[in-house]
Write a protein that holds these residues in place. Structure first.
Motif, PDB file in Angstrom:
ATOM      1  N   ALA A  49     -17.270  35.468 -37.900  1.00  0.00           N
ATOM      2  CA  ALA A  49     -17.278  34.439 -38.941  1.00  0.00           C
ATOM      3  C   ALA A  49     -16.040  33.556 -38.843  1.00  0.00           C
ATOM      4  O   ALA A  49     -16.122  32.334 -39.000  1.00  0.00           O
ATOM      5  N   LEU A  50     -14.901  34.178 -38.548  1.00  0.00           N
ATOM      6  CA  LEU A  50     -13.658  33.408 -38.454  1.00  0.00           C
ATOM      7  C   LEU A  50     -13.754  32.391 -37.317  1.00  0.00           C
ATOM      8  O   LEU A  50     -13.270  31.265 -37.426  1.00  0.00           O
ATOM      9  N   ARG A  51     -14.379  32.824 -36.223  1.00  0.00           N
ATOM     10  CA  ARG A  51     -14.530  31.900 -35.106  1.00  0.00           C
ATOM     11  C   ARG A  51     -15.357  30.684 -35.528  1.00  0.00           C
ATOM     12  O   ARG A  51     -15.007  29.546 -35.238  1.00  0.00           O
ATOM     13  N   THR A  52     -16.451  30.964 -36.242  1.00  0.00           N
ATOM     14  CA  THR A  52     -17.303  29.877 -36.709  1.00  0.00           C
ATOM     15  C   THR A  52     -16.549  28.958 -37.668  1.00  0.00           C
ATOM     16  O   THR A  52     -16.625  27.731 -37.563  1.00  0.00           O
ATOM     17  N   LEU A  53     -15.819  29.560 -38.595  1.00  0.00           N
ATOM     18  CA  LEU A  53     -15.087  28.761 -39.575  1.00  0.00           C
ATOM     19  C   LEU A  53     -13.994  27.938 -38.910  1.00  0.00           C
ATOM     20  O   LEU A  53     -13.689  26.820 -39.340  1.00  0.00           O
ATOM     21  N   ALA A  54     -13.412  28.503 -37.855  1.00  0.00           N
ATOM     22  CA  ALA A  54     -12.374  27.765 -37.126  1.00  0.00           C
ATOM     23  C   ALA A  54     -12.994  26.555 -36.428  1.00  0.00           C
ATOM     24  O   ALA A  54     -12.430  25.458 -36.440  1.00  0.00           O
ATOM     25  N   GLU A  55     -14.167  26.763 -35.848  1.00  0.00           N
ATOM     26  CA  GLU A  55     -14.882  25.644 -35.206  1.00  0.00           C
ATOM     27  C   GLU A  55     -15.129  24.517 -36.200  1.00  0.00           C
ATOM     28  O   GLU A  55     -15.062  23.347 -35.859  1.00  0.00           O
ATOM     29  N   LYS A  56     -15.420  24.905 -37.406  1.00  0.00           N
ATOM     30  CA  LYS A  56     -15.697  23.919 -38.448  1.00  0.00           C
ATOM     31  C   LYS A  56     -14.410  23.418 -39.098  1.00  0.00           C
ATOM     32  O   LYS A  56     -14.444  22.736 -40.121  1.00  0.00           O
ATOM     33  N   GLN A  57     -13.289  23.830 -38.561  1.00  0.00           N
ATOM     34  CA  GLN A  57     -11.981  23.406 -39.041  1.00  0.00           C
ATOM     35  C   GLN A  57     -11.720  23.802 -40.487  1.00  0.00           C
ATOM     36  O   GLN A  57     -11.052  23.073 -41.213  1.00  0.00           O
ATOM     37  N   LEU A  58     -12.241  24.920 -40.876  1.00  0.00           N
ATOM     38  CA  LEU A  58     -12.044  25.358 -42.259  1.00  0.00           C
ATOM     39  C   LEU A  58     -10.974  26.435 -42.365  1.00  0.00           C
ATOM     40  O   LEU A  58     -10.398  26.641 -43.428  1.00  0.00           O
ATOM     41  N   VAL A  59     -10.733  27.125 -41.241  1.00  0.00           N
ATOM     42  CA  VAL A  59      -9.606  28.061 -41.215  1.00  0.00           C
ATOM     43  C   VAL A  59      -8.774  27.803 -39.967  1.00  0.00           C
ATOM     44  O   VAL A  59      -9.270  27.321 -38.952  1.00  0.00           O
ATOM     45  N   ASN A  60      -7.486  28.122 -40.071  1.00  0.00           N
ATOM     46  CA  ASN A  60      -6.626  28.152 -38.897  1.00  0.00           C
ATOM     47  C   ASN A  60      -6.696  29.563 -38.374  1.00  0.00           C
ATOM     48  O   ASN A  60      -6.309  30.491 -39.062  1.00  0.00           O
ATOM     49  N   TYR A  61      -7.193  29.680 -37.179  1.00  0.00           N
ATOM     50  CA  TYR A  61      -7.417  31.021 -36.653  1.00  0.00           C
ATOM     51  C   TYR A  61      -7.227  31.053 -35.161  1.00  0.00           C
ATOM     52  O   TYR A  61      -7.817  30.259 -34.420  1.00  0.00           O
ATOM     53  N   LYS A  62      -6.368  31.941 -34.723  1.00  0.00           N
ATOM     54  CA  LYS A  62      -6.283  32.276 -33.310  1.00  0.00           C
ATOM     55  C   LYS A  62      -6.302  33.782 -33.202  1.00  0.00           C
ATOM     56  O   LYS A  62      -5.687  34.460 -34.042  1.00  0.00           O
TER      57      LYS A  62
END
Lengths: 161, 161
Positions: A49-62
């Motif tokens: 889910a985090l990967r998806t949200l990062a793609e959508k620029q909704l979370v900063n995630y690495k």
DNA sequence: TAATATAGTTAGTCAAGGCGAACTTTTCAA
DNA sequence: TTGAAAAGTTCGCCTTGACTAACTATATTA
């Protein structure tokens, strides 16, 4: 003008955003493990889910890094939380439902009710409060009404829906 | 005692049952094509859903045959429709939402709200009606309240949720 | 009654969203 | 400072529910 096409989030992704916001508010940092716990989901599902949200620029995630909401994500999450709170509040303070049941139902309903209805619910709460101040306590009257008419045998007896 | 393990139906399958009941009520027979139309889904999706529902003994279904609800399916479908109607009715007659918006929201919310809350909504409608009879028209008062406080600029102006 | 239009099914595909097992990174305590 | 334990990720798989294209069965009508 550059238009960023932002499709509506799925219920599931909204839940993740909401959880992240709540965790961030509580302890300053949202950990993957805690998100999994709150949503009763496996850790690997969280990663996805985090990967998806990062793609959508909704979370900063690495990977292995901190999880934070972007401004956009924060805004979205706040909308969800707001909806949640209004709905829950209506269930509890008007309908007289216990907070736990109300919270769970709000979690599910928050993805189903559009802005118009949520707004109306909010207004209705305000309406009830205003009435309350001017003499008639709607919630209390309703509770009394329920007790007189339906709750004779016990709390919530005769549920047949 | 033989216990038939009946898992809760998914939202999607509930929608199919509901559509079948509504079509049956209207024209005596639910055709695959009409179900597809009502639910805005492809005909092949309907076939798939019917197969699943037949496995669960909720519809009588054989390829190219008539589609009818079993007793069990009928009972389930009626529950869904009942929930739908209560929720929609609340939106329309208490919150003053237009029937179209209310219907769509009810369609989504009917899978999210449990028996306790739906029951409370029903009671609230009854409460409002009772009050109405005894002098205070809650819905009308609420509408007035909204007009005075929120609708100044136009219908549903200022929606920011 | 034969040809065609309509309805329905099948087969194959896809995306979302979950899972567990195995692996990698990070953290923390000895 | 090093080596477990904890946290996080990756991989492969599953289920649900949708789709299209192509096929089959049923109905209709000329």
């Amino acid at each position: 003008m550059t238009v960023t096409r932002e499709r509506a989030l799925s219920a599931s992704l909204e839940d993740y955003l909401e959880a992240i916001l709540n965790l961030s508010a509580g302890s300053k940092v949202a950990r993957s493990k805690d998100i999994a716990e709150v949503l009763e989901v496996s850790r690997s599902s969280v990663t996805g889910a985090l990967r998806t949200l990062a793609e959508k620029q909704l979370v900063n995630y690495k990977p292995y890094g901190f999880i934070t909401l972007t401004n956009q994500g924060w805004a979205q999450a706040e909308k969800v939380v707001r909806r949640h709170n209004i709905i829950k509040s209506f269930f509890v303070s008007i309908l007289g439902v216990d907070p736990t049941t109300a919270g769970k139902a709000a979690c599910r309903a928050e993805h189903a009710l559009g802005p118009q209805i949520v707004n109306r619910l909010l207004h209705f709460i305000e309406f009830a409060t205003a009435n309350n101040n001017s003499g008639l306590d709607l919630a209390k009257e309703f509770t009394k009404f329920c007790e007189n008419n339906f709750d004779k045998v016990g709390p919530d007896a005769g549920e047949q829906i």
